[in-house]
Design a protein around this motif. Structure first.
Motif, PDB file in Angstrom:
ATOM      1  N   LEU A   1       0.847  -1.183   0.000  1.00 49.34           N
ATOM      2  CA  LEU A   1       0.000   0.000   0.000  1.00 49.34           C
ATOM      3  C   LEU A   1       0.889   1.242   0.000  1.00 49.34           C
ATOM      4  O   LEU A   1       1.657   1.461   0.934  1.00 49.34           O
ATOM      5  N   VAL A   2       0.799   2.041  -1.071  1.00 47.68           N
ATOM      6  CA  VAL A   2       1.587   3.268  -1.186  1.00 47.68           C
ATOM      7  C   VAL A   2       0.663   4.451  -0.931  1.00 47.68           C
ATOM      8  O   VAL A   2      -0.392   4.566  -1.551  1.00 47.68           O
ATOM      9  N   ILE A   3       1.078   5.328  -0.015  1.00 45.46           N
ATOM     10  CA  ILE A   3       0.209   6.423   0.427  1.00 45.46           C
ATOM     11  C   ILE A   3       0.895   7.761   0.228  1.00 45.46           C
ATOM     12  O   ILE A   3       2.045   7.952   0.622  1.00 45.46           O
ATOM     13  N   GLU A   4       0.177   8.696  -0.374  1.00 46.96           N
ATOM     14  CA  GLU A   4       0.667  10.060  -0.508  1.00 46.96           C
ATOM     15  C   GLU A   4       0.452  10.836   0.784  1.00 46.96           C
ATOM     16  O   GLU A   4      -0.390  10.479   1.614  1.00 46.96           O
ATOM     17  N   LYS A   5       1.210  11.896   0.983  1.00 48.41           N
ATOM     18  CA  LYS A   5       0.986  12.780   2.117  1.00 48.41           C
ATOM     19  C   LYS A   5      -0.268  13.625   1.839  1.00 48.41           C
ATOM     20  O   LYS A   5      -0.678  13.731   0.672  1.00 48.41           O
ATOM     21  N   PRO A   6      -0.870  14.239   2.842  1.00 46.13           N
ATOM     22  CA  PRO A   6      -0.438  14.260   4.235  1.00 46.13           C
ATOM     23  C   PRO A   6      -0.890  13.022   5.004  1.00 46.13           C
ATOM     24  O   PRO A   6      -1.974  12.494   4.748  1.00 46.13           O
ATOM     25  N   PHE A   7      -0.040  12.555   5.912  1.00 48.45           N
ATOM     26  CA  PHE A   7      -0.392  11.430   6.770  1.00 48.45           C
ATOM     27  C   PHE A   7      -0.843  12.010   8.101  1.00 48.45           C
ATOM     28  O   PHE A   7      -0.074  12.160   9.043  1.00 48.45           O
ATOM     29  N   GLY A   8      -2.109  12.377   8.142  1.00 45.87           N
ATOM     30  CA  GLY A   8      -2.657  13.016   9.331  1.00 45.87           C
ATOM     31  C   GLY A   8      -2.454  14.510   9.299  1.00 45.87           C
ATOM     32  O   GLY A   8      -1.754  15.069   8.439  1.00 45.87           O
ATOM     33  N   ARG A   9      -3.074  15.171  10.265  1.00 43.62           N
ATOM     34  CA  ARG A   9      -2.958  16.627  10.396  1.00 43.62           C
ATOM     35  C   ARG A   9      -2.314  17.010  11.725  1.00 43.62           C
ATOM     36  O   ARG A   9      -1.919  18.143  11.942  1.00 43.62           O
ATOM     37  N   ASP A  10      -2.202  16.033  12.613  1.00 40.20           N
ATOM     38  CA  ASP A  10      -1.506  16.158  13.880  1.00 40.20           C
ATOM     39  C   ASP A  10      -1.230  14.737  14.367  1.00 40.20           C
ATOM     40  O   ASP A  10      -1.572  13.765  13.677  1.00 40.20           O
ATOM     41  N   TYR A  11      -0.625  14.610  15.536  1.00 38.09           N
ATOM     42  CA  TYR A  11      -0.279  13.271  16.009  1.00 38.09           C
ATOM     43  C   TYR A  11      -1.512  12.401  16.213  1.00 38.09           C
ATOM     44  O   TYR A  11      -1.527  11.233  15.812  1.00 38.09           O
ATOM     45  N   ASP A  12      -2.562  12.944  16.810  1.00 40.66           N
ATOM     46  CA  ASP A  12      -3.761  12.146  17.104  1.00 40.66           C
ATOM     47  C   ASP A  12      -4.414  11.618  15.836  1.00 40.66           C
ATOM     48  O   ASP A  12      -4.792  10.444  15.763  1.00 40.66           O
ATOM     49  N   SER A  13      -4.569  12.470  14.820  1.00 44.85           N
ATOM     50  CA  SER A  13      -5.200  12.024  13.573  1.00 44.85           C
ATOM     51  C   SER A  13      -4.293  11.046  12.821  1.00 44.85           C
ATOM     52  O   SER A  13      -4.768  10.094  12.196  1.00 44.85           O
ATOM     53  N   ALA A  14      -2.975  11.267  12.884  1.00 44.19           N
ATOM     54  CA  ALA A  14      -2.034  10.344  12.241  1.00 44.19           C
ATOM     55  C   ALA A  14      -2.075   8.983  12.925  1.00 44.19           C
ATOM     56  O   ALA A  14      -2.039   7.932  12.261  1.00 44.19           O
ATOM     57  N   LYS A  15      -2.177   8.981  14.244  1.00 47.74           N
ATOM     58  CA  LYS A  15      -2.244   7.729  15.001  1.00 47.74           C
ATOM     59  C   LYS A  15      -3.527   6.967  14.654  1.00 47.74           C
ATOM     60  O   LYS A  15      -3.504   5.742  14.454  1.00 47.74           O
ATOM     61  N   ALA A  16      -4.644   7.692  14.566  1.00 53.78           N
ATOM     62  CA  ALA A  16      -5.915   7.050  14.209  1.00 53.78           C
ATOM     63  C   ALA A  16      -5.850   6.465  12.802  1.00 53.78           C
ATOM     64  O   ALA A  16      -6.330   5.348  12.557  1.00 53.78           O
ATOM     65  N   LEU A  17      -5.231   7.201  11.869  1.00 53.13           N
ATOM     66  CA  LEU A  17      -5.092   6.707  10.502  1.00 53.13           C
ATOM     67  C   LEU A  17      -4.208   5.477  10.471  1.00 53.13           C
ATOM     68  O   LEU A  17      -4.526   4.481   9.802  1.00 53.13           O
ATOM     69  N   ASN A  18      -3.111   5.503  11.193  1.00 47.74           N
ATOM     70  CA  ASN A  18      -2.203   4.359  11.207  1.00 47.74           C
ATOM     71  C   ASN A  18      -2.877   3.122  11.779  1.00 47.74           C
ATOM     72  O   ASN A  18      -2.691   2.002  11.281  1.00 47.74           O
ATOM     73  N   GLU A  19      -3.680   3.306  12.831  1.00 50.55           N
ATOM     74  CA  GLU A  19      -4.395   2.180  13.430  1.00 50.55           C
ATOM     75  C   GLU A  19      -5.412   1.603  12.453  1.00 50.55           C
ATOM     76  O   GLU A  19      -5.613   0.378  12.398  1.00 50.55           O
ATOM     77  N   ALA A  20      -6.046   2.477  11.655  1.00 53.08           N
ATOM     78  CA  ALA A  20      -7.004   1.997  10.650  1.00 53.08           C
ATOM     79  C   ALA A  20      -6.289   1.181   9.577  1.00 53.08           C
ATOM     80  O   ALA A  20      -6.770   0.114   9.167  1.00 53.08           O
ATOM     81  N   LEU A  21      -5.133   1.668   9.121  1.00 53.90           N
ATOM     82  CA  LEU A  21      -4.378   0.937   8.094  1.00 53.90           C
ATOM     83  C   LEU A  21      -3.842  -0.378   8.636  1.00 53.90           C
ATOM     84  O   LEU A  21      -3.787  -1.392   7.927  1.00 53.90           O
ATOM     85  N   ALA A  22      -3.440  -0.369   9.916  1.00 48.01           N
ATOM     86  CA  ALA A  22      -2.837  -1.558  10.532  1.00 48.01           C
ATOM     87  C   ALA A  22      -3.819  -2.714  10.660  1.00 48.01           C
ATOM     88  O   ALA A  22      -3.400  -3.868  10.829  1.00 48.01           O
ATOM     89  N   GLN A  23      -5.108  -2.443  10.568  1.00 44.73           N
ATOM     90  CA  GLN A  23      -6.105  -3.513  10.605  1.00 44.73           C
ATOM     91  C   GLN A  23      -6.106  -4.333   9.318  1.00 44.73           C
ATOM     92  O   GLN A  23      -6.590  -5.457   9.297  1.00 44.73           O
TER      93      GLN A  23
END
Length: 489
Positions: free
Chosen positions: A142-164
């Motif tokens: 899975l190749v993803i363009e930026k932005p990866f989140g807008r702050d740490y909390d949103s980036a963490k939520a996005l990463n957890e969604a992808l990690a599923q």
């Protein structure tokens, strides 16, 4: 000769500007060089209603060639109208994927490229897994363009969604700066030369400066940019990646896992400022009118009272043995004097300057040694040293030793997206951002953002064609230093 690779590419956002301007031409370059030949296929997806033939016409226009080779290349392209939120559409996409895998003997290898609004990343990843597009037959990346989140909390939520749906080693977060020739040369310069690496520490280096200067304004990106600003758009990703390469320790081996591990260690030691430190060590700016440039607040799709920064300058400190006490100064902004990216490594002067005699009228203090890495538009190195000049008596003068990539060789240099697509095919994550790198960068940037959100800036505060607001010079001059690149020097 390049080793031929096999894969099915599925581009979400396949009719977007990035796909036509960068991605498809990069794939064509890989095709011409032999990395892709017969065993590949490309599926473009978007909401547009297009036939395979119409899509191929657009791809052919984007690669700028109507040769027989180009015709054969685009015969591997297909199109599927697709709504990423509609579960049923993934069944159609899977049927096409299975069909093309069999036709081109792809062995189940797949690269899913998400070039679209980030709020859909988790949705797409989830459906790719639940609807069976991710298979165990070959590789799925899975190749993803930026932005990866807008702050740490949103980036963490996005990463957890992808990690599923995907493991970390299957996720390739694009930062196109890591595909640039001279960014990748940082590792060669440091770890391939004893003369450089032995001096690469706080005993010999006074400070390091990273400048990413843009000549253009926000243009058609205003809607996105006003919600982002220079801190999120440039510092959190591009600049933090460059800084981590400059600050990291030598990896055990030149592998993606070892390199990433050292970059993470460096970012872990980056001092996260408290409120007072953030306010002191970072400055921001927003451009005013100048020449044919409108003030930022008068750009299309920008609110008249916008406080979004178009310029950032700051000082970074690493609390580790190698860099303790040595500042890293960074700056980036829109409508500055010119478009360029450079790194200036400023060495300490000798403890005793034997050539500067007290009361002498013929001698002057030694100049500072500076190693400059030119990233773009020209690529190369320059080292400023001191030597005796040719005049009568004994006086020193700065001499610059330079190396620049030959223009003819530059034409052969792979474009950043070509390099990164090639690395994704190989499964090499060296030049992609890991989640840990992203998370530490966000934690640092969030603290700056938090402080700025509590203050009312005095915008606009710099003129187009300058190198930013006066506060950027004051920031470094407060430490009795100055920018190596400056106007009217």
């Amino acid at each position: 000769m390049a080793s031929e690779r096999s894969a099915l590419f599925i581009f979400f956002g396949g009719t977007g500007d990035l796909a036509y301007r960068k991605l498809y031409p990069s794939l064509f370059n890989l095709y011409q060089k032999g990395t892709l030949r017969e065993k590949f296929a490309v599926v473009g997806t978007a909401r547009d209603k297009l036939t395979d033939e119409k899509f191929r016409e657009k791809v052919q226009k984007s690669i700028g060639s109507d040769s027989k080779e180009a015709e054969k290349f685009i015969s591997h392209f297909y199109y599927e109208a697709h709504d990423v939120t509609d579960k049923a559409h993934y069944s159609v996409l899977k049927e096409r994927a299975v069909e093309l895998d069999k036709k081109y003997k792809l062995q189940g290898n797949q690269i899913f490229y998400l070039s679209m609004a980030p709020n859909f990343f988790g949705t797409v990843a989830g459906y790719l897994r639940s609807e069976g597009l991710v298979n165990d037959k070959g590789f799925s990346r899975l190749v993803i363009e930026k932005p990866f989140g807008r702050d740490y909390d949103s980036a963490k939520a996005l990463n957890e969604a992808l990690a599923q749906s995907f493991d970390e080693e299957q996720i390739f977060r694009i930062d196109h700066y890591l595909g640039k020739e001279m960014i990748q040369n940082i590792e060669a310069l440091r770890f391939g030369n004893t003369i450089i690496e032995s001096l690469w520490n706080n005993r010999y280096i006074d400070n390091i400066q990273v400048t990413l200067s843009e000549k253009l304004g926000v243009e058609e990106r205003a809607s996105y940019y006003d919600k982002s600003g220079a801190l999120r758009d440039m510092v959190q990703n591009h600049i933090m990646q460059i800084v981590s390469l400059l600050a990291m320790e030598q990896p055990v081996a030149f592998t993606d896992s070892d390199i990433r591990a050292e970059k993470v260690k460096a970012l872990r030691s980056l001092r996260v400022y408290n409120v007072a430190e953030a306010a002191t060590n970072f400055v921001r700016g927003q451009y005013d009118a100048g020449g044919k440039i409108n003030p930022y607040r008068e750009e299309d799709n920008v609110p008249a009272d916008s406080n979004t920064e178009t310029f950032v300058a700051g000082k970074l400190m690493f609390d580790n043995y190698r860099w303790s006490g040595t500042p890293f100064y960074i700056r980036t902004g829109k409508v500055l004097a010119d478009k360029f990216t450079r790194v200036d490594v400023v060495f300490k002067k000798p403890l005793v300057d034997i050539f500067s005699f007290p009361g002498s009228s013929t001698s002057k203090p030694l100049d500072t040694n500076v190693l400059t890495l030119y990233i773009e538009p020209k690529a190369g190195f320059a080292l400023k040293i001191n030597a005796k000049n040719n005049d009568q008596g004994f006086q020193t003068a700065p001499v610059t030793m330079e190396y620049f990539v030959d223009p003819e060789d530059s034409k052969k240099t792979p474009e950043p997206y070509e390099r990164l697509l090639h690395d994704a095919l190989k499964g090499d994550g060296t030049n992609f951002s890991s989640w840990q790198e992203v998370s530490y960068a966000w934690k640092f940037v969030d603290q700056i953002r938090k402080v700025w959100d509590l203050q009312q800036p005095n915008f606009p505060n710099y003129t187009p064609g300058s190198m930013g607001p006066a506060a950027a010079d004051e920031l470094i001059e407060r430490d009795h230093r100055q920018w190596v690149y400056r106007l009217n020097k």
